[in-house]
Scaffold this motif. Structure first.
Motif, PDB file in Angstrom:
ATOM      1  N   TYR A  70      38.349  28.911   4.525  1.00  0.00           N
ATOM      2  CA  TYR A  70      39.547  28.847   4.376  1.00  0.00           C
ATOM      3  C   TYR A  70      40.027  28.344   5.718  1.00  0.00           C
ATOM      4  CZ  TYR A  70      43.483  32.542   5.816  1.00  0.00           C
ATOM      5  OH  TYR A  70      44.501  32.608   6.099  1.00  0.00           O
ATOM      6  N   ASP A  71      41.422  27.958   5.937  1.00  0.00           N
ATOM      7  CA  ASP A  71      41.993  27.358   6.458  1.00  0.00           C
ATOM      8  C   ASP A  71      42.912  28.010   7.302  1.00  0.00           C
ATOM      9  OD1 ASP A  71      44.339  27.256   4.650  1.00  0.00           O
ATOM     10  OD2 ASP A  71      44.087  25.038   4.638  1.00  0.00           O
ATOM     11  N   GLY A  72      43.264  29.031   7.151  1.00  0.00           N
ATOM     12  CA  GLY A  72      44.655  30.373   7.583  1.00  0.00           C
ATOM     13  C   GLY A  72      45.662  30.009   6.651  1.00  0.00           C
ATOM     14  N   ARG A 127      43.186  33.935   1.428  1.00  0.00           N
ATOM     15  CA  ARG A 127      43.840  35.153   2.167  1.00  0.00           C
ATOM     16  C   ARG A 127      44.168  35.957   2.135  1.00  0.00           C
ATOM     17  NH1 ARG A 127      49.293  34.004   5.904  1.00  0.00           N
ATOM     18  NH2 ARG A 127      47.885  35.114   8.256  1.00  0.00           N
ATOM     19  N   ASP A 145      32.903  32.755   7.255  1.00  0.00           N
ATOM     20  CA  ASP A 145      34.478  32.436   7.232  1.00  0.00           C
ATOM     21  C   ASP A 145      33.791  30.372   7.338  1.00  0.00           C
ATOM     22  OD1 ASP A 145      37.030  30.822   7.206  1.00  0.00           O
ATOM     23  OD2 ASP A 145      37.720  31.720   9.331  1.00  0.00           O
ATOM     24  N   ARG A 197      35.767  25.995   7.437  1.00  0.00           N
ATOM     25  CA  ARG A 197      36.159  25.537   8.138  1.00  0.00           C
ATOM     26  C   ARG A 197      36.620  24.121   7.904  1.00  0.00           C
ATOM     27  NH1 ARG A 197      41.103  29.096   9.929  1.00  0.00           N
ATOM     28  NH2 ARG A 197      40.363  30.396  10.531  1.00  0.00           N
ATOM     29  N   GLU A 220      37.579  21.613   7.847  1.00  0.00           N
ATOM     30  CA  GLU A 220      37.935  20.504   8.558  1.00  0.00           C
ATOM     31  C   GLU A 220      36.794  20.287   9.653  1.00  0.00           C
ATOM     32  OE1 GLU A 220      41.057  17.429   8.069  1.00  0.00           O
ATOM     33  OE2 GLU A 220      42.133  18.873   8.385  1.00  0.00           O
ATOM     34  N   GLU A 221      36.226  21.796  10.467  1.00  0.00           N
ATOM     35  CA  GLU A 221      34.866  21.538  11.571  1.00  0.00           C
ATOM     36  C   GLU A 221      34.251  20.867  10.782  1.00  0.00           C
ATOM     37  OE1 GLU A 221      35.192  25.854  12.561  1.00  0.00           O
ATOM     38  OE2 GLU A 221      37.164  25.674  12.750  1.00  0.00           O
TER      39      GLU A 221
END
Length: 168
Positions: A140-142, A148, A163, A165, A167-168
């Motif tokens: 999930y990227d927000g 969501r 969760d 991310r 791209e982290e």
């Protein structure tokens, strides 16, 4: 605790919402797949043995493949496909349809949530997965959307989630 105490489901983005799109040769995609594999193994270490996937393009299929890899290594793992409706993949690119059929054939269980398409069938599938799980893994990227909404539903149902991310 809702659902089965040993069940984990997944929610995540389709390729259109991922920075690399459909390009699975991108290093960021490989890194995400590694994080997913690690999250699935961590869920296994926490007692999860049954995994539910919504069978959408992108992260759902990455998740299913990670679970199938874990099942190959551990043996006592099952994968359930929660299919929102029979026409889910009708408009997908051919390669994704083939990949989905291969994964479906490897699943231990297929649950057809609804026998026809309707505007709410994807949400109904997502609620089914959360209602039958003790844990959710999410990519999930927000951004707003189905992922969501699924996480918000999990929070309302007191189902914990991991969760990840993209791209982290």
């Amino acid at each position: 605790m809702r659902g089965r105490p040993y069940t984990c489901c997944f929610t995540g983005h389709r390729p259109e919402k991922l920075p690399w799109g459909d390009d699975e040769t991108d290093g960021r995609c490989a890194a995400l797949k590694k994080k997913l594999q690690d999250a699935v193994e961590a869920a296994y270490d926490e007692g999860m043995r049954h995994f539910i996937c919504g069978m959408a393009r992108g992260c759902d299929l990455y998740f299913a493949e990670a679970v199938l890899s874990l099942r190959e290594a551990r043996g006592d793992v099952s994968l359930e496909a929660a299919v929102p409706c029979p026409s889910q993949a009708n408009s997908w690119p051919r390669a994704d349809q083939v990949r989905r059929r291969r994964i479906l054939a490897a699943c231990d269980l297929e649950t057809l949530v609804q026998d026809h398409y309707s505007p709410g069938c994807m949400s109904r599938r997502n609620r089914y997965m959360v209602d039958h799980s003790a844990m959710v893994i999410a990519v999930y990227d927000g951004a707003p959307g189905g992922t969501r909404q699924t996480l918000e539903y999990a929070i309302r149902q007191s189902v914990p989630f991991v969760d990840i991310r993209p791209e982290e």
